[in-house]
Design an enzyme around this catalytic site. Structure first.
Site, PDB file in Angstrom:
ATOM      1  CB  CYS A 113      35.787  45.980 -68.715  1.00 22.15           C
ATOM      2  SG  CYS A 113      36.884  46.868 -67.602  1.00 22.15           S
ATOM      3  CB  CYS A 172      35.825  49.560 -69.563  1.00 24.11           C
ATOM      4  SG  CYS A 172      37.368  48.625 -69.595  1.00 24.11           S
TER       5      CYS A 172
END
Length: 135
Positions: A58, A61
């Site tokens: 991600c 992230c």
């Protein structure tokens, strides 16, 4: 605000782009038993837990990881956890994770707040509010 909803080939990153997700005082959660133990320790020590449900693939992230680590160093009175949603798929599903990153704030093992997305100002704001509430 960045969100990741699912992983696909285009979201994968090469090992040379690896970001250290666990730094500072961030503790990785490796199992449901590990989670239970960390929450029990936090309750015993009177610490509020911030749990980051995240994924290595991600992008948001990865961008937020250094900031999360920084926060963990600035606020040792809080417990910062990292749950990899791929490694702990069933456990993450039990928390109804729809997007990463998702942050849960817990006090005495009870959910008190939640933040979905890589929103640095909002994460900082929620942490400040929690710190103000315990003073």
């Amino acid at each position: 605000m960045g969100l990741c909803f699912s992983k696909s080939g285009s979201d994968r990153f090469d090992s040379d782009q690896h970001v250290e997700f666990v730094g500072g005082n961030v503790q990785p959660v490796t199992s449901k038993e590990d989670w239970d133990q960390k929450l029990s320790d936090a309750k015993r020590d009177g610490k509020i837990v911030i749990a980051n449900f995240s994924a290595a693939w991600c992008g948001p992230c990865r961008l937020l990881a250094p900031f999360y680590s920084e926060l963990s160093e600035k606020h040792p009175s809080l417990m910062f956890l990292l749950v990899d949603v791929d490694e702990l798929d069933e456990f993450s599903s039990s928390w109804d994770i729809k997007a990463t990153p998702t942050f849960f704030f817990l006090k005495d093992e009870q959910h008190i707040d939640k933040l979905v997305g890589a929103n640095k100002p909002e994460l900082q704001k929620k942490i400040n509010a929690i710190l103000d509430s315990v003073k």
